[in-house]
Design a protein around this motif. Structure first.
Motif, PDB file in Angstrom:
ATOM      1  N   PHE A  12       0.820  -1.210   0.000  1.00  0.00           N
ATOM      2  CA  PHE A  12       0.000   0.000   0.000  1.00  0.00           C
ATOM      3  C   PHE A  12       0.858   1.265   0.000  1.00  0.00           C
ATOM      4  N   GLY A  80      -9.043   1.696   2.873  1.00  0.00           N
ATOM      5  CA  GLY A  80     -10.076   1.894   1.852  1.00  0.00           C
ATOM      6  C   GLY A  80     -10.031   3.299   1.284  1.00  0.00           C
ATOM      7  N   ARG A  82      -7.348   5.096   1.129  1.00  0.00           N
ATOM      8  CA  ARG A  82      -6.142   5.131   0.293  1.00  0.00           C
ATOM      9  C   ARG A  82      -6.408   4.505  -1.073  1.00  0.00           C
ATOM     10  N   VAL A  83      -7.178   3.412  -1.091  1.00  0.00           N
ATOM     11  CA  VAL A  83      -7.520   2.752  -2.354  1.00  0.00           C
ATOM     12  C   VAL A  83      -8.324   3.690  -3.246  1.00  0.00           C
ATOM     13  N   LYS A  84      -9.291   4.404  -2.657  1.00  0.00           N
ATOM     14  CA  LYS A  84     -10.093   5.354  -3.436  1.00  0.00           C
ATOM     15  C   LYS A  84      -9.219   6.447  -4.037  1.00  0.00           C
ATOM     16  N   ASN A  87      -7.237   4.922  -6.900  1.00  0.00           N
ATOM     17  CA  ASN A  87      -8.086   4.680  -8.073  1.00  0.00           C
ATOM     18  C   ASN A  87      -8.384   5.980  -8.818  1.00  0.00           C
TER      19      ASN A  87
END
Length: 334
Positions: A12, A80, A82-84, A87
Motif C-alpha cells: 500500500f 479503503g 487510500r484505495v479510493k 483509483n
C-alpha cells in the motif's frame, strides 16, 4: 519483521518503518512510543516522525495528554480511503496518457531489468493474474507465500500450474495448491516464472548493494531457452510431490510439462482425448484426436502422438523440426 502482514502493508506504499509500526499497532490494542520501538525494532529517534506521517495518512489515532498512546484506526476505513485515492489518481493518469501518448515506431526491447523485491513481486503477481493457460514457477517458500493468493486464484480459473519449491517442502503450505503439479527439491536453485510460454522472469539475486534484480523477457527464442534451462536444471532433478487426479480441461503450451503430466496422471496407452492447436508446414492447424503415446528422449525431445481417424501425427514443441506438428497449445478433454 518481514511477515506476510508487513509485506501487504508495503504493497500500500508504506515505507519499511511505517509498515513495522502499523504491524505493531494492528496486532496490539494501543501502545506508547517506547513500546512501539521495542516491538517494531525501529530506531527511537524515528518513532515520532513515523507516527506523524501515519497520522497524516489517517491510519493511526493519538491520545491527548502528556503520556501519548497510539492505536491503529480501522484498517478497512483507513486503507479503503487510500484505495479510493489511488483509483482516482489511476483514472486521471489513464486519461492523460490516452490523450498525449505517442507511439514509437521502432521495435520494442524484449528484455527488461527489474530491481527491488517489491517491483519483482508485483510484476510476478501481475503476470500470474494475466496467465490464461499455463504457469511454470520455481521459488523459495518465502516467495511462494507471497504468490499464494494469485496462484490459488489461477488454479481456480482452470490455469495449469506447475510449481517447484525449495529448499524443503512445507506440507501445510503445499496442501493449499490442490490441482497444481508440484515438485520439491533440497538446496537452493534459480527462481523462475514462465507464463503461457510467452513471458519469463528470472531472478538473478542480490548485488553488493543488497538489491534484488530480475530479468523479464518476452522474446520467443529466449523463452524457449529459459524453458529448456528450467526443465534440465530445476524440474528434472526435483522430486514429485503431488499431481492432479485428472488433467481434464487443463491446457498446456509446454511439451515437456505436458509429457510429464500425462505420465504422472494417466496410462497413456488407454487414449486421452484432446484438442490441439499448432503449425504444420508453416500453416496453422487444429486437430481433435486421441493421445496414444508419449515419447521422451532425455536431452533431445518430448513428443506426443495424436491419432485422428486413420492418421497419426507426431507433435513436438513450438520450435519442433522433426515432428509433424509444432504445438501452440493443447487442451486435455478427458
Amino acid at each position: 519483521m518481514g511477515s506476510e502482514l508487513f509485506d501487504i502493508l508495503k504493497d500500500f506504499g508504506l515505507t519499511d518503518y511505517e509498515s513495522r509500526v502499523m504491524e505493531s499497532l494492528l496486532l496490539n490494542d494501543s501502545l506508547t512510543p517506547g513500546e512501539i520501538v521495542s516491538i517494531s525494532g525501529i530506531p527511537q529517534p524515528r518513532v515520532y516522525d513515523v507516527l506523524g506521517k501515519l497520522k497524516e495518512k489517517g491510519m493511526v489515532d493519538e491520545s491527548p495528554g502528556k503520556k501519548k498512546m497510539y492505536r491503529a484506526r480501522d484498517i478497512e476505513a483507513s486503507l479503503g480511503m487510500r484505495v479510493k485515492e489511488l483509483n482516482t489518481s489511476i483514472g486521471r493518469i489513464k486519461k492523460i496518457v490516452q490523450k498525449t501518448r505517442t507511439v514509437n515506431s521502432s521495435s520494442k526491447p524484449y528484455l527488461w531489468l527489474m530491481e527491488t523485491e517489491r517491483v519483482i513481486i508485483n510484476e510476478m503477481r501481475k503476470r500470474i493474474d494475466g496467465a490464461r493457460d499455463e504457469i511454470i514457477i520455481s521459488c523459495s517458500k518465502t516467495r511462494l507465500i507471497r504468490m499464494r493468493e494469485k496462484l490459488i486464484n489461477a488454479i481456480s480459473r482452470g490455469v495449469t500450474v506447475a510449481i517447484v519449491i525449495f529448499p524443503e517442502p512445507d506440507k501445510k503450505l503445499l496442501d493449499d495448491f490442490r490441482g497444481a503439479i508440484i515438485k520439491v527439491r533440497n538446496g537452493m536453485t534459480s527462481e523462475v516464472l514462465i507464463t503461457d510460454r510467452s513471458m519469463a522472469i528470472i531472478s538473478v539475486g542480490k548485488t553488493m548493494e543488497m538489491k534484488d534484480y530480475a530479468l523479464l523477457n518476452e522474446e520467443d527464442e529466449i523463452i524457449h531457452i529459459t524453458g529448456y534451462f528450467f526443465y534440465h536444471t530445476i524440474w528434472e532433478p526435483s522430486s514429485i510431490y503431488s499431481a492432479p487426479e485428472t488433467l481434464s480441461k487443463h491446457t498446456f503450451r509446454t511439451t515437456w510439462l505436458l509429457c510429464d503430466a500425462l505420465n504422472m496422471t494417466y496410462r497413456v496407452s488407454d487414449g486421452i482425448r484432446c484438442r490441439l492447436s499448432g503449425w504444420r508446414n508453416g500453416k496453422e492447424i487444429t486437430v481433435n484426436g486421441i493421445i496414444n503415446r508419449v515419447e521422451i528422449v532425455n536431452g533431445l525431445k518430448h513428443s506426443i502422438y495424436i491419432q485422428t481417424g486413420k492418421k497419426t501425427y507426431s507433435v513436438g514443441g513450438k520450435t519442433a523440426r522433426e515432428e509433424d506438428i509444432a504445438m501452440k497449445k493443447i487442451e486435455i478433454l478427458s
